[in-house]
Motif scaffolding. Structure first.
Motif, PDB file in Angstrom:
ATOM      1  N   THR A 134       1.994  -2.933  -1.273  1.00  0.00           N
ATOM      2  CA  THR A 134       1.785  -3.747  -2.468  1.00  0.00           C
ATOM      3  C   THR A 134       3.134  -3.917  -3.155  1.00  0.00           C
ATOM      4  O   THR A 134       4.155  -3.422  -2.668  1.00  0.00           O
ATOM      5  CB  THR A 134       0.799  -3.068  -3.443  1.00  0.00           C
ATOM      6  N   GLU A 135       3.124  -4.578  -4.307  1.00  0.00           N
ATOM      7  CA  GLU A 135       4.367  -4.728  -5.074  1.00  0.00           C
ATOM      8  C   GLU A 135       4.900  -3.371  -5.528  1.00  0.00           C
ATOM      9  O   GLU A 135       6.082  -3.207  -5.786  1.00  0.00           O
ATOM     10  CB  GLU A 135       4.142  -5.619  -6.299  1.00  0.00           C
ATOM     11  N   LEU A 136       4.003  -2.375  -5.642  1.00  0.00           N
ATOM     12  CA  LEU A 136       4.393  -1.047  -6.118  1.00  0.00           C
ATOM     13  C   LEU A 136       4.995  -0.163  -5.030  1.00  0.00           C
ATOM     14  O   LEU A 136       5.617   0.838  -5.324  1.00  0.00           O
ATOM     15  CB  LEU A 136       3.187  -0.341  -6.740  1.00  0.00           C
ATOM     16  N   GLY A 137       4.773  -0.506  -3.770  1.00  0.00           N
ATOM     17  CA  GLY A 137       5.317   0.305  -2.683  1.00  0.00           C
ATOM     18  C   GLY A 137       4.395   0.352  -1.477  1.00  0.00           C
ATOM     19  O   GLY A 137       3.519  -0.489  -1.313  1.00  0.00           O
ATOM     20  N   VAL A 138       4.604   1.386  -0.667  1.00  0.00           N
ATOM     21  CA  VAL A 138       3.851   1.547   0.577  1.00  0.00           C
ATOM     22  C   VAL A 138       3.085   2.859   0.536  1.00  0.00           C
ATOM     23  O   VAL A 138       3.638   3.900   0.168  1.00  0.00           O
ATOM     24  CB  VAL A 138       4.802   1.536   1.799  1.00  0.00           C
ATOM     25  N   GLU A 139       1.808   2.792   0.904  1.00  0.00           N
ATOM     26  CA  GLU A 139       0.971   3.993   0.972  1.00  0.00           C
ATOM     27  C   GLU A 139       0.507   4.165   2.417  1.00  0.00           C
ATOM     28  O   GLU A 139       0.095   3.201   3.068  1.00  0.00           O
ATOM     29  CB  GLU A 139      -0.237   3.849   0.054  1.00  0.00           C
ATOM     30  N   LEU A 140       0.562   5.413   2.899  1.00  0.00           N
ATOM     31  CA  LEU A 140       0.144   5.728   4.259  1.00  0.00           C
ATOM     32  C   LEU A 140      -1.023   6.705   4.236  1.00  0.00           C
ATOM     33  O   LEU A 140      -1.046   7.620   3.421  1.00  0.00           O
ATOM     34  CB  LEU A 140       1.297   6.367   5.044  1.00  0.00           C
ATOM     35  N   ARG A 141      -1.982   6.519   5.140  1.00  0.00           N
ATOM     36  CA  ARG A 141      -3.091   7.452   5.321  1.00  0.00           C
ATOM     37  C   ARG A 141      -3.205   7.744   6.813  1.00  0.00           C
ATOM     38  O   ARG A 141      -3.334   6.820   7.614  1.00  0.00           O
ATOM     39  CB  ARG A 141      -4.395   6.855   4.790  1.00  0.00           C
ATOM     40  N   VAL A 142      -3.193   9.027   7.161  1.00  0.00           N
ATOM     41  CA  VAL A 142      -3.231   9.441   8.560  1.00  0.00           C
ATOM     42  C   VAL A 142      -4.531  10.187   8.834  1.00  0.00           C
ATOM     43  O   VAL A 142      -4.935  11.058   8.057  1.00  0.00           O
ATOM     44  CB  VAL A 142      -2.026  10.360   8.900  1.00  0.00           C
ATOM     45  N   LEU A 143      -5.173   9.850   9.936  1.00  0.00           N
ATOM     46  CA  LEU A 143      -6.342  10.589  10.419  1.00  0.00           C
ATOM     47  C   LEU A 143      -6.073  11.018  11.849  1.00  0.00           C
ATOM     48  O   LEU A 143      -5.571  10.219  12.626  1.00  0.00           O
ATOM     49  CB  LEU A 143      -7.599   9.710  10.376  1.00  0.00           C
ATOM     50  N   PRO A 144      -6.344  12.230  12.205  1.00  0.00           N
ATOM     51  CA  PRO A 144      -6.937  13.279  11.395  1.00  0.00           C
ATOM     52  C   PRO A 144      -5.946  13.798  10.359  1.00  0.00           C
ATOM     53  O   PRO A 144      -4.739  13.816  10.577  1.00  0.00           O
ATOM     54  CB  PRO A 144      -7.305  14.368  12.404  1.00  0.00           C
TER      55      PRO A 144
END
Length: 114
Positions: free
Chosen positions: A66-76
């Motif tokens: 987004t304009e605010l930055g990058v978010e990562l989610r890892v599974l597992p």
């Protein structure tokens, strides 16, 4: 052969050499995750938000920019080290995921332009 044809042939040869060099510099003991979802293609109309999903080898990585930055989610989920490799000028990026306990081989995402 005209001068234009020769110049085009030289450019193609140069690009081929660069491609081979980039391929040979890759990490040989790192598996590459496939890009399985890209909101630009699979869900157009999400203005201001870009979502990507990479998957393979029992791992899923969701990326949201987004304009605010990058978010990562890892599974597992669990203890993990993530390194971003890229170039700000081209906006090309690849994420390297490593597990400190050594429970899994490292994985890298395919290169994408964020």
């Amino acid at each position: 052969m005209t001068m234009t044809e020769r110049a085009a042939g030289e450019q193609i040869a140069l690009l081929r050499c660069i491609g081979y060099a980039a391929f040979s510099r890759r990490d040989r003991d790192v598996d590459v995750l496939d890009l399985v979802f890209d909101s630009l293609i699979d869900a157009p109309g999400s203005e201001g938000v870009r979502r990507l999903r990479f998957a393979g080898y029992g791992v899923t990585l969701d990326v949201e920019r987004t304009e605010l930055g990058v978010e990562l989610r890892v599974l597992p989920a669990g203890p993990i080290v993530v390194e971003a490799c890229g170039d700000e000028a081209t906006r090309l990026v690849s994420f390297l995921l490593r597990w400190p306990a050594g429970t899994q081989r490292p994985v890298r995402t395919a290169w994408v332009m964020l």
